[in-house]
Design a protein around this motif. Structure first.
Motif, PDB file in Angstrom:
ATOM      1  N   MET A 272      15.183 -38.096 -12.566  1.00 15.91           N
ATOM      2  CA  MET A 272      14.142 -37.436 -11.782  1.00 15.91           C
ATOM      3  C   MET A 272      12.957 -37.140 -12.694  1.00 15.91           C
ATOM      4  O   MET A 272      13.080 -36.397 -13.676  1.00 15.91           O
ATOM      5  N   LEU A 273      11.810 -37.725 -12.382  1.00 20.02           N
ATOM      6  CA  LEU A 273      10.576 -37.528 -13.138  1.00 20.02           C
ATOM      7  C   LEU A 273       9.625 -36.676 -12.304  1.00 20.02           C
ATOM      8  O   LEU A 273       9.367 -37.004 -11.143  1.00 20.02           O
ATOM      9  N   THR A 274       9.085 -35.603 -12.892  1.00 23.42           N
ATOM     10  CA  THR A 274       8.419 -34.578 -12.092  1.00 23.42           C
ATOM     11  C   THR A 274       6.958 -34.304 -12.452  1.00 23.42           C
ATOM     12  O   THR A 274       6.342 -33.428 -11.832  1.00 23.42           O
ATOM     13  N   GLY A 275       6.388 -35.007 -13.427  1.00 25.99           N
ATOM     14  CA  GLY A 275       4.994 -34.749 -13.783  1.00 25.99           C
ATOM     15  C   GLY A 275       4.756 -33.291 -14.118  1.00 25.99           C
ATOM     16  O   GLY A 275       5.525 -32.679 -14.857  1.00 25.99           O
ATOM     17  N   ASP A 276       3.709 -32.702 -13.540  1.00 26.37           N
ATOM     18  CA  ASP A 276       3.388 -31.290 -13.765  1.00 26.37           C
ATOM     19  C   ASP A 276       3.582 -30.462 -12.502  1.00 26.37           C
ATOM     20  O   ASP A 276       2.995 -29.387 -12.352  1.00 26.37           O
ATOM     21  N   ILE A 277       4.387 -30.950 -11.575  1.00 29.76           N
ATOM     22  CA  ILE A 277       4.549 -30.247 -10.305  1.00 29.76           C
ATOM     23  C   ILE A 277       5.084 -28.836 -10.537  1.00 29.76           C
ATOM     24  O   ILE A 277       5.842 -28.585 -11.470  1.00 29.76           O
ATOM     25  N   SER A 278       4.671 -27.900  -9.702  1.00 31.30           N
ATOM     26  CA  SER A 278       5.242 -26.557  -9.725  1.00 31.30           C
ATOM     27  C   SER A 278       6.356 -26.486  -8.693  1.00 31.30           C
ATOM     28  O   SER A 278       6.137 -26.741  -7.509  1.00 31.30           O
ATOM     29  N   LEU A 279       7.560 -26.154  -9.156  1.00 32.06           N
ATOM     30  CA  LEU A 279       8.701 -26.001  -8.253  1.00 32.06           C
ATOM     31  C   LEU A 279       9.062 -24.533  -8.069  1.00 32.06           C
ATOM     32  O   LEU A 279      10.062 -24.217  -7.422  1.00 32.06           O
ATOM     33  N   LYS A 280       8.256 -23.641  -8.611  1.00 32.83           N
ATOM     34  CA  LYS A 280       8.487 -22.212  -8.427  1.00 32.83           C
ATOM     35  C   LYS A 280       8.074 -21.842  -7.009  1.00 32.83           C
ATOM     36  O   LYS A 280       7.001 -22.226  -6.547  1.00 32.83           O
ATOM     37  N   THR A 281       8.892 -21.108  -6.314  1.00 37.71           N
ATOM     38  CA  THR A 281       8.585 -20.791  -4.928  1.00 37.71           C
ATOM     39  C   THR A 281       9.282 -19.520  -4.497  1.00 37.71           C
ATOM     40  O   THR A 281      10.354 -19.187  -4.998  1.00 37.71           O
ATOM     41  N   LYS A 282       8.667 -18.814  -3.565  1.00 38.31           N
ATOM     42  CA  LYS A 282       9.288 -17.615  -2.998  1.00 38.31           C
ATOM     43  C   LYS A 282       9.478 -17.747  -1.485  1.00 38.31           C
ATOM     44  O   LYS A 282      10.185 -16.964  -0.874  1.00 38.31           O
ATOM     45  N   LYS A 283       8.820 -18.741  -0.905  1.00 38.97           N
ATOM     46  CA  LYS A 283       8.903 -18.923   0.544  1.00 38.97           C
ATOM     47  C   LYS A 283       9.492 -20.281   0.864  1.00 38.97           C
ATOM     48  O   LYS A 283       9.363 -21.227   0.100  1.00 38.97           O
ATOM     49  N   LYS A 284      10.102 -20.402   2.021  1.00 38.53           N
ATOM     50  CA  LYS A 284      10.723 -21.658   2.407  1.00 38.53           C
ATOM     51  C   LYS A 284       9.698 -22.683   2.885  1.00 38.53           C
ATOM     52  O   LYS A 284      10.060 -23.773   3.304  1.00 38.53           O
TER      53      LYS A 284
END
Length: 371
Positions: A272-284
């Protein structure tokens, strides 16, 4: 014969390469991102003069992910297809164009640029498995007036690409809403100020003023003035894996001049290659939930996971450890003593406390593995 993958020694940036062995002794070569403070050295080390690259994927357009493109374009003989994220009209395509031409390179060795657009509702997606060489990609007319000399521009949606029925590639990019259109206005002004009818004429005339103008447009657009964090959030992610189950584990090499090898008996061979994506989240409703919906089936088969945004604390989500609970190896690419303090100590500590293996690439160290 094993296929080979490298997280190269690009420093603070990202440069990942793959060579997949096919029938008749042919090799499918692909690259994911091409940037970093040591990118010239990494390209010289890992790319052979005259190489043909089947696929180049650009996750997003920050300098540390694309500043090696002019060097790469000069060294290879051809790039068959470049895949870039597409989520807000012409801007992403024009940003890539501005960087390349603004830095004295061209797309003359590129056959096609493919804009990847994921549907609005991830849960409604129906992926189509298509062979990389046989896929029919429709011409893209939304960029009429902004075409490049000698290069086709096309668009795909939820297509999953396969190579000879041996390897698959599956994309994802976040849906980001934005009304930024400054780059279009700036390029229109540059075209008219140089007395050209369209972008193609401007580029063919090879004006020095146009190069300077395009370089300035890129720099302005990627500055904090235009909230370039959206560039990171829209990173084009890429999952790749063999279609058939392999019968051996992953052979992992660490190389900083003295090669150190180790062998892992694991039977999940997806990366899995993810670049600079933000996967931090508090909402669905935010990125991570769309990301995991997109890769719900692939999560079980992922053996190697690239930490997003060079391991930054602010891009990490602890849910990854649950959803990718069978993923033993995490990769990180960042520069030694970089000013951003990547990777985040919180991320590395959490991974290690959960028994995961973290492998690092920097200016001097690369990670190489075989499947």
């Amino acid at each position: 014969m094993s296929s080979k993958f490298k997280l190269c020694n690009a420093g603070q940036g990202l440069f990942y390469t793959g060579e997949i062995n096919l029938s008749n002794r042919e090799t499918f070569k692909f690259i994911y991102d091409c940037g970093g403070n040591n990118i010239s050295g990494a390209i010289n080390q890992h790319i052979t003069q005259g190489d043909v690259i089947d696929m180049l994927v650009i996750s997003h357009f920050d300098d540390d992910h694309i500043n090696g493109l002019p060097n790469l374009f000069n060294k290879v003989s051809k790039i068959k297809r470049i895949f870039i994220p597409y989520y807000r009209g012409k801007e992403d395509y024009l940003l890539l164009m501005a960087y390349v031409y603004g830095n004295g390179a061209t797309f003359d060795k590129v056959d096609e640029i493919v804009l990847v657009s994921i549907s609005e509702k991830i849960e409604d997606e129906r992926d189509e498995l298509k062979d990389f060489n046989e896929i029919e990609i429709k011409d893209f007319h939304d960029i009429d007036g902004y075409r490049l000399p000698n290069t086709k521009i096309k668009k795909i949606g939820n297509t999953v690409l396969s190579v000879e029925g041996k390897w698959i590639f599956k994309f994802y990019n976040a849906r980001i809403s934005t009304d930024i259109n400054t780059i279009i206005l700036d390029i229109d002004n540059l075209i008219s100020n140089n007395n050209c009818k369209d972008l193609e004429e401007l580029l063919k005339r090879n004006l020095n003023a146009a190069k300077v103008g395009l370089r300035t447009i890129y720099s302005n657009y990627c500055s904090s003035k235009y909230n370039n964090s959206k560039q990171n959030q829209s990173s084009l992610c890429l999952y790749h894996a063999p279609i058939k189950k392999e019968t051996s584990g992953i052979h992992l090499m660490l190389d900083n001049g003295v090669r150190f090898g180790c062998y892992f008996e694991i039977y999940r061979f997806g990366t899995m290659l993810t670049g600079d994506i933000s996967l931090k989240t508090k909402k669905k409703t935010e990125n991570y939930y769309d990301f995991i919906k997109r890769y719900e089936k692939e999560a079980y088969n992922t053996g190697i996971f690239l930490l997003p945004h060079h391991g930054a604390n602010n891009n990490w989500n602890s849910l990854i450890l649950e959803d990718f609970m069978r993923t033993p190896i995490f990769l990180n690419s960042s520069g030694i003593n970089n000013r951003f303090k990547h990777p985040g100590s919180m991320v590395i500590k959490e991974l290690q406390n959960n028994g995961r293996i973290v492998c690092f690439a920097n200016e001097y160290l690369m990670v190489e593995y075989y499947i």
